[in-house]
Scaffold this active site. Structure first.
Site: not given
Length: 306
Positions: A8, A10, A78-79, A122, A124-127, A144, A146, A150, A235
């Protein structure tokens, strides 16, 4: 030999790719880097859970390997989904950086100092799940883009704090860009802090990159990925799992729940190192027996409304 790496475009992806390039060149290989944007990089106005999850960051790279334009791709593990297209495989898991989540802020030194109703960014649903379980008063806003964009939004005052992986903060030295960085007491995503090398299933390529494998990271992430895979979590599901190898023991913490933090299932276990290939599934079965699949179904319904 000549090895082509798909990456990618980024800052973090390129740091990771250059890191692996340098290690391969030190072994005498000739490296070519092919950069591209993925669907996940282009669609920035929609939460990942609604457009297909983090596999959106790997699809174009996988296509490049499948059609012969590249031999390997370097990912934040993690991705990376837990299944691969025919002809590709997770060939290496490199030594791990810090696995923790961290809070970045211009005005607040720690999570506990955030004011009532603070705006926290964030993706992330986890966070989201874990932060709201601790502080239901927070306003969690999808973030969202890069890492540089953010950070810019944080510095411009759009957020009181944003949450990133400490691994990326360290690799890009992002602590220089903000006033405060503090670790969070959350359970990380599967594979967080590790680089995963996806490769074409070809003997010469696999042999050339085998030295990148780190045994400790392989053992830990094998457990984490098996746990998520058994739960059919993907993920982007609100699932955290962290395995830590210490001597002959592996300490595993896991959490899942709904994105609003109102339903949480959490546990921890110790496994013998020799059982690492089964440990993730064993723990997942225990969670399933406690209603994990039903909670994740409710989590998916809630996520679709965020």
């Amino acid at each position: 030999m000549n090895i082509k790496i798909a990456s990618r475009n980024s800052a973090l992806a390129l740091w990771q790719t250059y890191h692996i390039r340098d290690l391969l060149e030190a072994r005498g290989h000739n490296i070519e880097i092919i950069t591209m944007k993925t669907k996940g990089d282009v669609i920035l106005d929609t939460p990942l859970a609604k457009i297909g999850g983090k596999g959106l960051f790997t699809k174009e790279l996988e296509n490049a390997m499948l059609d012969g334009r590249a031999d390997i791709a370097v990912h934040s593990l993690k991705d990376v989904p837990t299944t691969f297209p025919d002809g590709l495989k997770l060939a290496c898991v490199c030594s791990r950086e810090d696995i923790n989540d961290a809070m970045l802020s211009m005005n607040f030194k720690s999570f506990d100092e955030l004011p009532n109703g603070a705006r926290v960014g964030t993706t992330s649903l986890r966070r989201r799940m874990q932060l709201l379980a601790l502080r239901p008063d927070l306003e969690i806003i999808s973030l969202r883009g890069n890492v540089n964009s953010r950070i810019a939004k944080l510095r411009d005052g759009e957020f009181d704090a944003i949450i990133l992986a400490m691994a990326g903060i360290n690799r890009l030295e992002l602590y220089k860009e903000v006033n405060y960085v503090s670790l969070l007491n959350t359970i990380a995503a599967m594979g967080q802090g590790a680089l995963g090398i996806e490769a074409v299933d070809r003997a010469d390529i696999l042999e050339a990159i085998e030295f990148l494998n780190d045994e400790k990271s392989v053992i830990e992430t094998t457990i984490e990925r098996a746990f998520v895979h058994k739960l059919n979590g993907g993920c982007q599901a609100p699932i955290g799992v962290s395995a830590r190898l210490d001597g002959d023991k592996i300490f595993v913490r896991a959490i899942l729940g709904t994105p609003d933090g109102k339903e949480i299932l959490k546990d921890e276990r110790v496994f013998n190192k020799a059982k690492y290939k089964e440990a993730g599934e064993i723990l997942a079965d225990e969670f399933i027996n406690k209603g994990a699949k039903e909670i994740l179904a409710r989590a998916e319904e809630i996520a679709s409304q965020i």
